[in-house]
Write a protein that holds these residues in place. Structure first.
Motif, PDB file in Angstrom:
ATOM      1  N   GLU A  26       0.908  -1.323   0.085  1.00 55.49           N
ATOM      2  CA  GLU A  26      -0.102  -0.189  -0.071  1.00 55.49           C
ATOM      3  C   GLU A  26       0.747   1.387   0.075  1.00 55.49           C
ATOM      4  O   GLU A  26       0.541   2.274  -0.648  1.00 55.49           O
ATOM      5  N   GLU A  27       1.990   1.312   0.401  1.00 59.49           N
ATOM      6  CA  GLU A  27       2.980   2.341   0.762  1.00 59.49           C
ATOM      7  C   GLU A  27       4.163   2.168  -0.159  1.00 59.49           C
ATOM      8  O   GLU A  27       4.642   1.060  -0.182  1.00 59.49           O
ATOM      9  N   PRO A  28       4.483   3.134  -1.118  1.00 57.27           N
ATOM     10  CA  PRO A  28       5.360   3.079  -1.931  1.00 57.27           C
ATOM     11  C   PRO A  28       6.731   2.443  -1.165  1.00 57.27           C
ATOM     12  O   PRO A  28       7.156   3.191  -0.174  1.00 57.27           O
ATOM     13  N   VAL A  29       7.831   1.938  -1.679  1.00 54.73           N
ATOM     14  CA  VAL A  29       9.021   1.632  -1.209  1.00 54.73           C
ATOM     15  C   VAL A  29      10.019   2.533  -1.543  1.00 54.73           C
ATOM     16  O   VAL A  29      11.216   2.206  -1.061  1.00 54.73           O
ATOM     17  N   PHE A  30       9.828   3.483  -2.230  1.00 53.04           N
ATOM     18  CA  PHE A  30      10.803   4.680  -2.287  1.00 53.04           C
ATOM     19  C   PHE A  30      10.112   5.744  -1.747  1.00 53.04           C
ATOM     20  O   PHE A  30       9.085   6.151  -1.542  1.00 53.04           O
ATOM     21  N   LYS A  31      11.119   6.681  -1.571  1.00 54.86           N
ATOM     22  CA  LYS A  31      10.798   8.183  -1.053  1.00 54.86           C
ATOM     23  C   LYS A  31      11.389   9.218  -1.853  1.00 54.86           C
ATOM     24  O   LYS A  31      12.230   9.031  -2.838  1.00 54.86           O
ATOM     25  N   VAL A  32      10.875  10.503  -1.658  1.00 53.80           N
ATOM     26  CA  VAL A  32      11.376  11.750  -2.451  1.00 53.80           C
ATOM     27  C   VAL A  32      12.905  11.997  -2.189  1.00 53.80           C
ATOM     28  O   VAL A  32      13.101  11.775  -0.827  1.00 53.80           O
ATOM     29  N   GLY A  33      13.633  11.996  -3.050  1.00 59.23           N
ATOM     30  CA  GLY A  33      15.261  12.329  -2.747  1.00 59.23           C
ATOM     31  C   GLY A  33      15.918  11.066  -3.202  1.00 59.23           C
ATOM     32  O   GLY A  33      17.079  10.992  -3.198  1.00 59.23           O
ATOM     33  N   ASN A  67       0.163  18.947  -5.517  1.00 62.67           N
ATOM     34  CA  ASN A  67       1.425  18.160  -5.142  1.00 62.67           C
ATOM     35  C   ASN A  67       1.752  16.942  -5.878  1.00 62.67           C
ATOM     36  O   ASN A  67       0.763  15.816  -5.974  1.00 62.67           O
ATOM     37  N   VAL A  68       2.674  16.941  -6.460  1.00 63.45           N
ATOM     38  CA  VAL A  68       3.034  15.577  -7.312  1.00 63.45           C
ATOM     39  C   VAL A  68       4.289  14.975  -6.925  1.00 63.45           C
ATOM     40  O   VAL A  68       5.314  15.780  -6.482  1.00 63.45           O
ATOM     41  N   VAL A  69       4.819  13.726  -7.087  1.00 62.69           N
ATOM     42  CA  VAL A  69       6.076  13.032  -7.041  1.00 62.69           C
ATOM     43  C   VAL A  69       6.487  12.959  -8.368  1.00 62.69           C
ATOM     44  O   VAL A  69       6.248  12.373  -9.272  1.00 62.69           O
ATOM     45  N   GLY A  70       7.724  13.717  -8.837  1.00 57.63           N
ATOM     46  CA  GLY A  70       8.263  13.793 -10.029  1.00 57.63           C
ATOM     47  C   GLY A  70       9.168  12.365 -10.262  1.00 57.63           C
ATOM     48  O   GLY A  70      10.201  12.520  -9.281  1.00 57.63           O
ATOM     49  N   LEU A  71       9.163  11.539 -10.990  1.00 59.56           N
ATOM     50  CA  LEU A  71       9.780  10.297 -11.229  1.00 59.56           C
ATOM     51  C   LEU A  71      10.760  10.709 -12.666  1.00 59.56           C
ATOM     52  O   LEU A  71      10.116  10.602 -13.596  1.00 59.56           O
ATOM     53  N   LEU A  72      11.956  10.888 -12.490  1.00 59.93           N
ATOM     54  CA  LEU A  72      12.745  11.313 -13.226  1.00 59.93           C
ATOM     55  C   LEU A  72      13.913  10.684 -13.941  1.00 59.93           C
ATOM     56  O   LEU A  72      14.503  10.063 -12.888  1.00 59.93           O
ATOM     57  N   VAL A  73      14.079  10.459 -15.073  1.00 61.98           N
ATOM     58  CA  VAL A  73      15.110   9.722 -15.583  1.00 61.98           C
ATOM     59  C   VAL A  73      15.878  10.520 -16.777  1.00 61.98           C
ATOM     60  O   VAL A  73      15.165  10.834 -17.601  1.00 61.98           O
ATOM     61  N   SER A  93       7.811  11.445 -15.067  1.00 65.38           N
ATOM     62  CA  SER A  93       6.263  11.051 -15.062  1.00 65.38           C
ATOM     63  C   SER A  93       6.112  11.497 -13.487  1.00 65.38           C
ATOM     64  O   SER A  93       6.695  11.168 -12.757  1.00 65.38           O
ATOM     65  N   TYR A  94       4.729  12.115 -13.739  1.00 66.79           N
ATOM     66  CA  TYR A  94       4.336  12.676 -12.118  1.00 66.79           C
ATOM     67  C   TYR A  94       3.140  11.653 -11.555  1.00 66.79           C
ATOM     68  O   TYR A  94       2.128  11.538 -12.146  1.00 66.79           O
ATOM     69  N   MET A  95       3.563  11.609 -10.483  1.00 65.40           N
ATOM     70  CA  MET A  95       2.499  10.791  -9.731  1.00 65.40           C
ATOM     71  C   MET A  95       1.785  11.515  -8.584  1.00 65.40           C
ATOM     72  O   MET A  95       2.450  12.349  -7.937  1.00 65.40           O
ATOM     73  N   ASP A  96       0.355  11.642  -8.336  1.00 64.02           N
ATOM     74  CA  ASP A  96      -0.127  12.389  -7.459  1.00 64.02           C
ATOM     75  C   ASP A  96       0.124  11.873  -6.131  1.00 64.02           C
ATOM     76  O   ASP A  96       0.230  10.511  -5.970  1.00 64.02           O
ATOM     77  N   ALA A  97       0.411  12.701  -5.049  1.00 65.79           N
ATOM     78  CA  ALA A  97       0.919  12.729  -3.867  1.00 65.79           C
ATOM     79  C   ALA A  97       0.218  11.718  -3.184  1.00 65.79           C
ATOM     80  O   ALA A  97       0.422  11.144  -2.168  1.00 65.79           O
ATOM     81  N   LYS A  98      -1.400  12.093  -3.228  1.00 65.92           N
ATOM     82  CA  LYS A  98      -2.271  11.411  -2.430  1.00 65.92           C
ATOM     83  C   LYS A  98      -2.897  10.096  -3.005  1.00 65.92           C
ATOM     84  O   LYS A  98      -3.107   9.054  -2.244  1.00 65.92           O
ATOM     85  N   THR A  99      -3.248  10.197  -4.201  1.00 67.51           N
ATOM     86  CA  THR A  99      -3.775   8.960  -4.822  1.00 67.51           C
ATOM     87  C   THR A  99      -2.718   7.995  -5.585  1.00 67.51           C
ATOM     88  O   THR A  99      -3.179   7.019  -5.741  1.00 67.51           O
ATOM     89  N   LEU A 100      -1.528   8.307  -5.783  1.00 66.93           N
ATOM     90  CA  LEU A 100      -0.419   7.545  -6.020  1.00 66.93           C
ATOM     91  C   LEU A 100      -0.794   7.215  -7.554  1.00 66.93           C
ATOM     92  O   LEU A 100      -0.343   6.075  -8.105  1.00 66.93           O
TER      93      LEU A 100
END
Length: 271
Positions: A26-33, A67-73, A93-100
């Protein structure tokens, strides 16, 4: 070698499944940074050439006021390999910080004289997801809108979604299906879990690993559907460690060279 980076990214994105037989955490295994750097190698004959590098990182971003999480490559060839073929590619790719859930995707590829750009804007609906695509390719621009089910994700989002698979629920030789959006096509593929092993990387580090074999699309690059092996860290981070692939002309490898800001302890690292 023109598609070396795309090969590696496609491999790293090798699971997207929501079937009842498989579970996602349910919770992502990665974090911002978090940041992971991979060295890409190409072999033709007996010599492995350091052909390029690929960097994955996550950052806090704003998109349309949310607020989004940027997944950058980013992917680049080395200065030596530039003389053969120069690659300067970027993906986000941007991921919604609440809905994932994914809300936006953009890729920009500059490979020698070839330049292309693709953008997806996602809109959730009751039946699935509507995607508005804008594409610049071969000096032509076009737009297209199409509908997908929620199980189909873009290249980069799939890379991170894969890591959230609950591997404790997988049996050896069990195959997980996945759908991936690439350009304006959806590919229905699969990944087979081959058990646990250990891997040693070029930087000298040794890890306990989970081994997977993806089902590939044969044709321009691959002769066989199983010409690739993926090794992922056997801990809560599920970070890819090494990828080995046979292509029609030579072989390629991607090896983790640097990893920082992990969310969980790296218990797979053998000291």
């Amino acid at each position: 070698m023109k598609k070396l980076l795309i090969i590696i990214l496609t491999v790293l994105s090798s699971i997207n499944c929501w079937a009842a037989d498989y579970e996602y955490l349910e919770e992502p295994v990665f974090k911002v940074g978090e940041k992971a750097v991979f060295n890409l190698y190409y072999n033709l004959g007996f010599v492995w050439i350091h052909a390029g590098d690929c960097t994955f990182k996550t950052q806090e971003r704003k998109f349309n006021g949310q607020n989004v999480v940027g997944l950058l490559v980013t992917g680049t060839t080395t200065s030596t390999f530039d003389k053969m073929y120069c690659i300067r590619d970027s993906f986000e790719s941007y991921m919604d910080a609440k809905t994932l859930r994914p809300v936006y995707y953009h890729e920009a590829k500059h490979e020698d004289s070839y330049v292309s750009k693709i953008t997806y804007n996602y809109k959730e609906t009751d039946k699935g997801v509507d995607v508005q695509m804008n594409r610049f390719k071969r000096n032509k621009t076009d737009e297209k809108t199409f509908s997908l089910d929620k199980n189909t994700l873009d290249l980069i989002f799939s890379c991170y979604n894969f890591r959230n698979l609950n591997t404790d629920k997988l049996a050896v030789n069990q195959t997980v299906p996945f759908n991936m959006l690439f350009d304006d096509d959806v590919y229905n593929l699969g990944l087979t879990f081959k058990g646990k092993t250990t891997v040693k990387l070029k930087n000298g580090k040794k890890y306990k690993a989970l081994k997977f074999v993806p089902k590939l699309i044969t044709g321009d690059l691959f002769k066989k559907e199983d010409d690739m092996v993926i090794y992922v860290s056997d801990d809560m981070n599920h970070v890819p460690l090494m990828i080995e692939a046979k292509i029609k002309v030579g072989s390629v490898k991607a090896m983790l060279s640097d990893y920082s800001h992990a969310k969980y302890p790296q218990t797979s690292l053998i000291k």
